[in-house]
Scaffold this active site. Structure first.
Site, PDB file in Angstrom:
ATOM      1  N   THR A 196       0.846  -1.183   0.000  1.00  0.00           N
ATOM      2  CA  THR A 196       0.000   0.000   0.000  1.00  0.00           C
ATOM      3  C   THR A 196       0.878   1.227   0.000  1.00  0.00           C
ATOM      4  O   THR A 196       2.071   1.143  -0.215  1.00  0.00           O
ATOM      5  CB  THR A 196      -0.896   0.054   1.246  1.00  0.00           C
ATOM      6  OG1 THR A 196      -1.726   1.208   1.115  1.00  0.00           O
ATOM      7  CG2 THR A 196      -0.077   0.216   2.511  1.00  0.00           C
TER       8      THR A 196
ATOM      9  N   ASN B  45      -8.553  16.757  -4.817  1.00  0.00           N
ATOM     10  CA  ASN B  45      -7.425  16.505  -5.704  1.00  0.00           C
ATOM     11  C   ASN B  45      -7.157  17.625  -6.684  1.00  0.00           C
ATOM     12  O   ASN B  45      -6.141  17.609  -7.373  1.00  0.00           O
ATOM     13  CB  ASN B  45      -7.623  15.178  -6.433  1.00  0.00           C
ATOM     14  CG  ASN B  45      -7.280  14.032  -5.527  1.00  0.00           C
ATOM     15  OD1 ASN B  45      -6.144  13.922  -5.089  1.00  0.00           O
ATOM     16  ND2 ASN B  45      -8.266  13.217  -5.203  1.00  0.00           N
TER      17      ASN B  45
END
Lengths: 409, 409
Positions: free
Chosen positions: B205, B404
């Protein structure tokens, strides 16, 4: 627009004075009639049924279709009839994709083709069918079949007829998209396209019909269409979703009487298709930026396309484009995940002309990359070979989320 | 949470009374100390430097790293030192990824490891390094190196130390993520993870450190980590972006004195990792829905994962999830594009228990699929074999776009 301005989509040569413009579409070439009508398939009462008829003398045709394993009934039908290499007419409906509708859905497509064949006095196996809209619902045949009669009554060869045809295929599109290339040699190509989302055409775009009065034999027609689509429609990637219904059909009437060399025809067809693709990009769902991703010096053209597409589909890159943010680290991240051979320590990234990443590290300051306008050009140099490709995409905006969460399509 | 509730991520058996909870993390196993401090790497003055120390007697360690070709300097460093199979400490910073920073960036990582080694009186080759934050900028070493001294001064083995360690690695994460499994056999596993976007771990991850006081030899430790990560971290896919810095490190102290069978250890490690992944999913950027995509009866497990991931990454599916819209046509479209063999006429799709697509066509009415809550379970049956896999993802919301496009990460 001139053909030169769309040269970004692929190398090709066209007679310099053969220009693409958007004043007409499928009815510009001799030998074609078209219509777009309101059949009542869409609940809102908007135009939803298009018919394009080829009056010959030639009926050579070619088509390319979605690579999606889940293919709509009209795709399966049109693929089947095109094995004979000719089409006398095409019927297209918006307001329903007729995908995931089982054997009953295929029967609906068959009945649609039979109805148009009967009204025109031709065979059903000479009729192409395209559908677009919501997946998984049956079409309202009680509205569609009478709509075909109305469309045939409305057929004509004026520019207005071509525009009506381009309009009746729209779904989430805001504007109709058509283009024509009139060749000084006395022949022409015209076409329309629709598509705004679920748009990463592969072997085809959403729906497009292109007509020509050039005399081109069927094998060359087919070859030219595959090559042109490969360089144009297949290099647009709005959101990575290759739909169940993607279809491009090319019909030739031969009515100009001019026999066109295969290379020349392919170049003109590519220019026309590139213009339609630019229009698809400009009208993509929620678009605020027109983004061109060029990957240079890849080992192979396929790797260049794959690397460009992984950037085109990356939500972090797309939100950065939306923000006019020259965030090259996200581009480097995306390219690093592509199935593409390259040495990360050689990677260059240029944003609107600013060499913001050089040799895998920081180049000029971020402030030198001005992405505030509507056009963003990304050039990625892999230094791994000599193949290049450009993919067109869009940003990921609030409007994209709004449109796709508010509209069940 | 109990281990049973995370069983969706992969088949495994754990002692029924071995429970995963979130009351502690890396300092829960005996033999570990940790700290998280403010070094000043982040401009906002938030915690940004973590140190985890293994006090032995064993130092066996394993790691899995990003598959991205563009690898950050700390990934290259940690891969190199782990070839010896042991780690005495790990230093992690947020506030900068140290990716795309060239040879100078690698030197910064080397100096970071040397500094911690010097303060602890061990060798630099026994120090793992992880970084996370903006790509392409050098780290402020004038702040990072003194921060290491401060972190070593702050080391401790209380739950608060583990929580501080989990906190100082956060970037866009809203909450620290940690978990512990205390085995009734007298040993334990603890860990933390960070990651909220650019999150499609592959072999790892974003960043995670897991500790254990079990005695497990290094080859088994390595094997267990690879298997556990394959079933957990690698089945989370927020936005398809595998980062340049993904790392999971597993450190064992052996301080419990308990030798644990390899199978039992792997099952416990998988349960712990599954809980960390659930926390990553719950805190993903802009998340409003926790979506679980299960593909059943695929030809192979790899094809099941690939089909589930293509749905997890599809923006049309993700915006439909955001809208609580049971738009199964978009799911059929996405699955049809997966590199997966199946017969579209057999495809079944179930949304929160409602069989909305049956045998490739319409099943129960859309109104029977209630997606209004925060949990959405998608089950796709390909009827092409007997392999299954579940991938966790999130929806695509306005908040994802906002976060974002507003934050250069």
């Amino acid at each position: 627009m001139t053909v030169e301005s769309s040269a970004v989509l692929g190398e090709r040569t066209v007679t310099p004075d053969a220009q693409v413009d958007r004043s007409a579409g499928v009815t510009a070439p001799a030998g074609f009639r078209a219509a777009g009508v309101i059949a009542g398939i869409k609940p809102a009462g908007k135009p939803d049924l298009t018919v394009v008829v080829n009056d010959g003398p030639s009926y050579a045709a070619a088509g390319v279709f979605t690579t999606n394993k889940v293919k709509a009934a009209p795709v399966l039908w049109s693929q089947q009839v095109l094995t004979a290499g000719k089409l006398k007419a095409v019927v297209l409906n918006s307001g329903g994709a007729n995908a995931c509708t089982g054997p009953e859905g295929f029967q609906d497509t068959h009945k649609t083709a039979e109805k148009l064949a009967e009204v025109l006095g031709v065979g059903a196996a000479e009729i192409g069918v395209c559908s677009t809209g919501l997946i998984g619902e049956r079409l309202p045949m009680d509205k569609l079949l009478p709509g075909i009669e109305a469309a045939v009554d409305a057929l004509g060869n004026e520019p207005a007829h071509g525009l009506a045809a381009a309009t009746a295929v729209m779904t989430t599109d805001n504007v109709p998209k058509q283009a024509v290339l009139k060749h000084p040699g006395g022949w022409s190509i015209g076409g329309f396209a629709k598509g705004a989302g679920m748009c990463a055409p592969n072997m085809a775009t959403m729906l497009s019909v292109i007509t020509t009065d050039a005399i081109v034999d069927q094998p060359h027609l087919d070859h030219a269409l595959r090559n042109a689509v490969g360089k144009t429609f297949n290099r647009l990637d709005v959101d990575g979703g290759t739909s169940t219904n993607d279809t491009v059909l090319l019909l030739s009437s031969g009515a100009s009487g001019v026999t066109v060399p295969a290379d020349e025809f392919e170049a003109a067809l590519t220019a026309l298709a590139a213009d339609l693709v630019k229009q698809l990009q400009a009208d993509a769902e929620g678009v605020t930026k027109h983004v061109s991703i060029t990957v240079q010096n890849a080992a192979t053209e396929a790797e260049a396309v794959a690397a460009a597409k992984i950037v085109a589909e990356d939500n972090l890159c797309k939100t950065a484009f939306f923000a006019s943010d020259p965030n090259w680290g996200r581009i480097a991240m995306a390219v690093g995940n592509a199935p593409t051979a390259f040495d990360p320590s050689l990677l260059d990234i240029t944003l609107n002309g600013a060499a913001i990443c050089v040799a895998g590290g920081k180049g000029v300051d971020r402030s030198e990359a001005d992405l505030s306008g509507p056009e963003i050009d990304v050039v990625i140099d892999l230094h791994a070979g000599d193949a290049s490709a450009t993919v067109l995409t869009t940003d990921l905006s609030h409007a994209y989320v709004e449109e796709n969460s508010a509209y069940s399509s």
